[in-house]
Design a protein around this motif. Structure first.
Motif, mmCIF file in Angstrom:
data_model
loop_
_atom_site.group_PDB
_atom_site.id
_atom_site.type_symbol
_atom_site.label_atom_id
_atom_site.label_comp_id
_atom_site.label_asym_id
_atom_site.label_seq_id
_atom_site.Cartn_x
_atom_site.Cartn_y
_atom_site.Cartn_z
ATOM 1 N N ARG A 1 71.077 -75.356 32.514
ATOM 2 C CA ARG A 1 71.898 -74.317 33.138
ATOM 3 C C ARG A 1 72.956 -73.770 32.189
ATOM 4 N N THR A 2 73.528 -74.637 31.369
ATOM 5 C CA THR A 2 74.623 -74.232 30.489
ATOM 6 C C THR A 2 74.243 -74.255 29.008
ATOM 7 N N GLY A 3 73.210 -75.011 28.656
ATOM 8 C CA GLY A 3 72.825 -75.175 27.254
ATOM 9 C C GLY A 3 73.591 -76.265 26.540
ATOM 10 N N ARG A 4 74.615 -76.823 27.179
ATOM 11 C CA ARG A 4 75.484 -77.783 26.500
ATOM 12 C C ARG A 4 74.774 -79.129 26.297
ATOM 13 N N SER A 5 75.161 -79.807 25.225
ATOM 14 C CA SER A 5 74.603 -81.120 24.912
ATOM 15 C C SER A 5 75.561 -81.849 23.988
ATOM 16 N N THR A 6 75.512 -83.168 24.035
ATOM 17 C CA THR A 6 76.324 -83.958 23.107
ATOM 18 C C THR A 6 75.522 -84.430 21.899
ATOM 19 N N ARG A 7 74.206 -84.220 21.919
ATOM 20 C CA ARG A 7 73.346 -84.645 20.814
ATOM 21 C C ARG A 7 72.326 -83.552 20.517
ATOM 22 N N ASP B 1 53.916 -72.664 22.330
ATOM 23 C CA ASP B 1 55.109 -72.164 23.014
ATOM 24 C C ASP B 1 56.348 -72.388 22.149
ATOM 25 N N LEU B 2 56.479 -73.599 21.646
ATOM 26 C CA LEU B 2 57.662 -73.928 20.853
ATOM 27 C C LEU B 2 57.720 -73.113 19.570
ATOM 28 N N ALA B 3 56.576 -72.885 18.955
ATOM 29 C CA ALA B 3 56.542 -72.059 17.742
ATOM 30 C C ALA B 3 56.979 -70.628 18.059
ATOM 31 N N ALA B 4 56.483 -70.087 19.179
ATOM 32 C CA ALA B 4 56.844 -68.720 19.565
ATOM 33 C C ALA B 4 58.328 -68.633 19.908
ATOM 34 N N TYR B 5 58.841 -69.606 20.648
ATOM 35 C CA TYR B 5 60.269 -69.619 21.000
ATOM 36 C C TYR B 5 61.135 -69.672 19.742
ATOM 37 N N SER B 6 60.750 -70.548 18.808
ATOM 38 C CA SER B 6 61.546 -70.730 17.591
ATOM 39 C C SER B 6 61.558 -69.466 16.748
ATOM 40 N N ARG C 1 69.257 -70.612 25.404
ATOM 41 C CA ARG C 1 70.571 -71.090 25.845
ATOM 42 C C ARG C 1 70.942 -72.395 25.138
ATOM 43 N N CYS C 2 69.991 -73.305 25.064
ATOM 44 C CA CYS C 2 70.260 -74.607 24.462
ATOM 45 C C CYS C 2 70.446 -74.505 22.950
ATOM 46 N N MET C 3 69.585 -73.740 22.288
ATOM 47 C CA MET C 3 69.712 -73.602 20.839
ATOM 48 C C MET C 3 70.939 -72.780 20.460
ATOM 49 N N GLY C 4 71.260 -71.811 21.299
ATOM 50 C CA GLY C 4 72.466 -71.029 21.046
ATOM 51 C C GLY C 4 73.707 -71.899 21.093
ATOM 52 N N ILE D 1 62.253 -82.728 29.311
ATOM 53 C CA ILE D 1 63.070 -82.556 30.514
ATOM 54 C C ILE D 1 64.512 -82.305 30.092
ATOM 55 N N PRO D 2 65.256 -81.496 30.856
ATOM 56 C CA PRO D 2 66.663 -81.264 30.524
ATOM 57 C C PRO D 2 67.543 -82.399 31.036
#
Length: 392
Positions: A199-205, A299-304, A373-376, A265-266
């Protein structure tokens, strides 16, 4: 069996990725926690926890926490006798999340010490306190090198992708055997590969899903710098060029054993699912917290490529077989080598137990919007290197 909510939850690994988010999830639900952990260099365990509370915006929940300096590698977790007695008197359930998540064979001794031998102290504490439940956070990949559907049961195999999988599988059997001997209720919770908040993209790792993307970004920036500031000779030698619109044409073959899919999974789903399991835990049960629809390597290659504004990635089924790798291909292959087996994965995971415990809760799909969102966020905090993500 529904866990009582009066007694505090004892949690290990609270300064790690999964454990930190579980800590936040439990606090938000009003639970009291006893956190066991170690100091690191010049920073006490309590200071590390305080830093994480700030990152989660939960400073106001600090009164629900008791931090205890402990070392799971020491007998009795390194706790003095009076403190052990106090913990035994107040323990409710125990969630053991602490783990060494490294893959490298050269670290086998340390990984085994943490993931296997380090269980003894916390399991003995659980037995002495008559904890209502012992919840062990494992990994779906204890199934080892196999194909087809992996069941929600203990497995016996000697063929693993890496020492992390091997030690987590050994630990599951240790937990089950100890709890059976002591008459302790236990669960084993197996997440697949976990990334940031959908939802937010935030992560600690920023490992696992993030590492190949970060590696591709590194390559992109090397050749963009060469083109913009050094005449582009290195780039030209590898067929790399900057196209109209700022897209970098980066011919890059990625050799995989087979065309696979990645089960992701998120972290927000992981936390919500664990909270549901705590409410409906069935003793002796294994739960797969995995995606219903795995993301393909294509999918991952296209997203990247879309996110990084590069083009030219090509997934090759099978090993190089003597093909000469270009410098960027060789470098990228070396960067992502520990993750290659997961990019070529064909396993699926039985989720009957998890579905029963998490009725109405389904893992969200990793769409491009979620990926972006997550990579940003990861880039905004410089992948945790001196950015806003806590160096816990």
């Amino acid at each position: 069996m529904r866990e009582g909510e009066a007694a505090p939850v004892i949690l290990t690994g609270a300064t790690g990725f999964l454990g930190g988010h579980l800590m936040a999830g439990l606090l938000e639900r009003g639970r009291r926690l006893v956190l066991l952990g170690r100091a690191r260099e010049e920073t006490s365990f309590a200071e590390r926890v305080t830093r994480l509370l700030g990152w989660f915006g939960l400073e106001h929940r600090s009164g629900q926490i008791e931090t205890v300096e402990a070392d799971l590698l020491e007998p009795a977790c390194g706790l003095p006798r009076p403190l052990r007695a106090a913990l035994r008197a107040q323990a409710g359930s125990i969630i053991h999340c602490a783990a060494d998540t490294r893959f490298s064979e050269r670290n086998r001794r340390e990984i085994t010490a943490t993931n296997v031998h380090g269980l003894r102290g916390i399991l003995n504490l659980a037995a002495a306190s008559r904890a209502s439940f012992f919840h062990y956070i494992s990994t779906a990949y204890v199934a080892g090198r196999t194909s087809g559907c992996c069941s929600e049961h203990l497995v016996r195999t000697s063929d693993f992708t890496n020492v992390y999988e091997e030690t987590k599988a050994r630990a599951e059997h240790e937990v089950a055997a100890h709890c059976a001997r002591e008459g302790l209720a236990h669960t084993i919770i197996r997440p697949s590969i976990v990334y940031g908040d959908s939802r937010t993209g935030r992560s600690t790792r920023f490992t696992a899903l993030y590492y190949p993307v970060k590696s591709l970004l590194c390559l992109r920036d090397i050749y963009l710098d060469d083109i913009r500031h050094h005449g582009g000779k290195k780039a030209q030698a590898c067929g790399i060029l900057l196209e109209d619109g700022g897209v970098l044409r980066l011919p890059l073959r990625i050799f995989l054993a087979r065309r696979g899919q990645v089960n992701l999974i998120p972290i927000d789903y992981f936390v919500a699912a664990v909270m549901a399991i705590l409410e409906r835990a069935e003793a002796g049960t294994v739960y797969h917290l995995t995606s219903e629809s795995s993301t393909t390597i294509d999918d991952l290659a296209a997203y990247s490529q879309a996110f990084l504004k590069v083009a030219g990635l090509e997934i090759i089924d099978g090993p190089p077989n003597g093909a000469r790798l270009t410098p960027p291909e060789a470098l990228f292959q070396r960067f992502i080598e520990p993750y290659l087996p997961y990019l070529a994965d064909t396993r699926s995971f039985d989720r009957r137990h998890a579905r029963r415990a998490t009725v109405g809760l389904n893992p969200p799909e990793l769409t491009y919007e979620v990926f972006e969102r997550c990579m940003g966020y990861a880039m905004s905090v410089n992948w945790g290197n001196g950015g806003q993500a806590p160096a816990a």
